[in-house]
Design a protein around this motif. Structure first.
Motif, PDB file in Angstrom:
ATOM      1  N   TRP A 208      26.971  41.952  40.461  1.00 24.11           N
ATOM      2  CA  TRP A 208      26.808  41.628  41.883  1.00 24.11           C
ATOM      3  C   TRP A 208      26.713  40.115  42.092  1.00 24.11           C
ATOM      4  O   TRP A 208      27.044  39.628  43.167  1.00 24.11           O
ATOM      5  N   ARG A 209      26.269  39.410  41.072  1.00 19.25           N
ATOM      6  CA  ARG A 209      26.202  37.949  41.165  1.00 19.25           C
ATOM      7  C   ARG A 209      27.037  37.325  40.038  1.00 19.25           C
ATOM      8  O   ARG A 209      26.585  36.424  39.339  1.00 19.25           O
ATOM      9  N   HIS A 210      28.233  37.857  39.853  1.00 13.11           N
ATOM     10  CA  HIS A 210      29.069  37.428  38.738  1.00 13.11           C
ATOM     11  C   HIS A 210      29.456  35.963  38.890  1.00 13.11           C
ATOM     12  O   HIS A 210      29.690  35.479  39.991  1.00 13.11           O
ATOM     13  N   GLY A 211      29.498  35.314  37.745  1.00 12.55           N
ATOM     14  CA  GLY A 211      29.850  33.902  37.735  1.00 12.55           C
ATOM     15  C   GLY A 211      28.658  32.976  37.809  1.00 12.55           C
ATOM     16  O   GLY A 211      28.785  31.787  37.510  1.00 12.55           O
ATOM     17  N   GLY A 212      27.496  33.499  38.186  1.00  8.73           N
ATOM     18  CA  GLY A 212      26.308  32.668  38.304  1.00  8.73           C
ATOM     19  C   GLY A 212      25.633  32.438  36.965  1.00  8.73           C
ATOM     20  O   GLY A 212      26.040  32.971  35.919  1.00  8.73           O
TER      21      GLY A 212
ATOM     22  N   LEU B  66      31.495  47.910  37.862  1.00  3.27           N
ATOM     23  CA  LEU B  66      31.086  47.474  39.193  1.00  3.27           C
ATOM     24  C   LEU B  66      31.983  46.346  39.705  1.00  3.27           C
ATOM     25  O   LEU B  66      32.279  46.273  40.905  1.00  3.27           O
ATOM     26  N   LEU B  67      32.422  45.475  38.817  1.00  2.00           N
ATOM     27  CA  LEU B  67      33.333  44.409  39.230  1.00  2.00           C
ATOM     28  C   LEU B  67      34.649  44.979  39.757  1.00  2.00           C
ATOM     29  O   LEU B  67      35.257  44.407  40.675  1.00  2.00           O
ATOM     30  N   ASP B  68      35.093  46.093  39.205  1.00  2.55           N
ATOM     31  CA  ASP B  68      36.322  46.739  39.686  1.00  2.55           C
ATOM     32  C   ASP B  68      36.162  47.279  41.100  1.00  2.55           C
ATOM     33  O   ASP B  68      37.159  47.445  41.824  1.00  2.55           O
TER      34      ASP B  68
END
Length: 354
Positions: free
Chosen positions: A155-159, A245-247
């Protein structure tokens, strides 16, 4: 002027005559689902038979004389050794030993342990609750932890949190469980760490407690082996949950849910996560069987009196009936859990088993 014909008079089927496609592309038919179930169960039976064959022939390649293991290290005559071989059927041709082994295994008779002089099923039943306690506790913890952290990371990918979570999960997942167990023992048990003696180095109990104190004593002994299993295993659940979840993140239904004014945490919990759980649910079943089979090293390192330690003892002799019985149990756990995952899968995705 010619009279206007109705659709029925003109031979054109009206709305009532058109049969709609009720099923659609996602419908499941019971004959199709029955064929799907039969195929999976048939594959499981074939796999179990392959395990039976492999377990019988593989462990006969282990160096050592199993007959001498029955004597407990005592010096015995050649006549006594021959008597032992005849008593346990080791003087028969290999094919005959195999047919007898398969016949007894189908009735639940796994033979008699050379080392303990007791039925293999009794030794397994004695050690199984300890392994279930250890692996069950670790399984619940690492599944819950992996799903929670995987959801937060996606949900906070990349952080920063996502990078730290995935990096730590990949690092721990790549570590051998026995090496991590030894490291935790050095740091938290023996005198080389900053907090020596915090946890026991091994075993399941101290032997001088009862009642609630006994429960606390067992829990105290469980900390390090459970921590080892959780640290090594939670990463896979985290990565699968995060990827699934990213998908779902770019799906239109999430955009619609946000447009309706739903809070971000509600969008995640009520919409995104349930639809992303399918790969994770499958992994949960697979991990449940794999954890039981993969606890051998951890139980050996921490001297936990379960199936893993029993397998190690039997392998060092070698105690063929006990090794074969435990190998069959470990492999069967993986096969059964994989089959259950295949059977549960259509409940979440109707396209499977049509």
């Amino acid at each position: 002027m010619a009279a206007e014909l109705t659709p029925a008079e003109a031979g054109v089927p009206g709305p009532a005559a058109v049969t709609p496609d009720i099923g659609g592309p996602r419908a499941r038919t019971w004959p199709g689902y029955a064929r799907y179930v039969a195929g999976k169960l048939g594959g499981a039976v074939v796999s179990l038979f392959a395990v039976l064959v492999t377990g019988f022939f593989l462990f006969r390649l282990i160096p050592g004389d199993p007959v001498k293991a029955m004597t407990g290290g005592r010096r015995v005559s050649a006549e006594q050794l021959a008597t032992y071989r005849k008593e346990f059927g080791l003087d028969l041709p290999m094919w005959q030993q195999f047919t007898q082994y398969c016949g007894k295994a189908l009735t639940g008779d796994l033979g008699t342990s050379y080392q303990f002089h007791a039925p293999v099923t009794d030794k397994i039943a004695e050690a199984l609750p300890n392994t279930v306690l250890l692996t069950g506790t670790a399984f619940v913890l690492y599944t819950a932890l992996g799903m929670y952290l995987g959801t937060r990371s996606a949900w906070r990918h990349g952080g920063l949190g996502d990078r730290l979570n995935t990096g730590l999960a990949l690092t721990l997942y790549s570590l051998p469980s026995f090496w991590l167990g030894l490291l935790l023992t050095i740091v938290l048990s023996v005198g080389m760490g900053p907090v020596p003696g915090l946890f026991p180095t091994g075993g399941m109990e101290s032997g001088d407690t009862s009642g609630f104190a006994y429960v606390l004593d067992v829990a105290h002994h469980m900390v390090l082996p459970v921590l080892t299993l959780v640290a090594v295993e939670y990463g896979q659940t985290l990565l699968v949950t995060r990827s699934a979840l990213l998908d779902e993140m770019g799906s239109d239904y999430l955009t619609t849910a946000r447009a309706k004014g739903l809070r971000d945490d509600l969008v995640r919990r009520r919409h995104a996560v349930p639809n992303a759980l399918l790969p994770t649910v499958t992994l949960v079943f697979v991990n449940l069987g794999r954890t039981v089979a993969g606890v051998i090293l951890v139980e050996t390192v921490f001297s936990w009196p379960g199936l893993g330690s029993l397998f190690y003892q039997a392998l060092s002799v070698p105690d063929l009936p006990l090794v074969q019985g435990l190998f069959l149990l470990f492999a069967s756990a993986v096969i059964v859990m994989n089959t259950l995952a295949d059977l549960v899968y259509p409940l979440f995705d109707p396209r499977v088993g049509r």
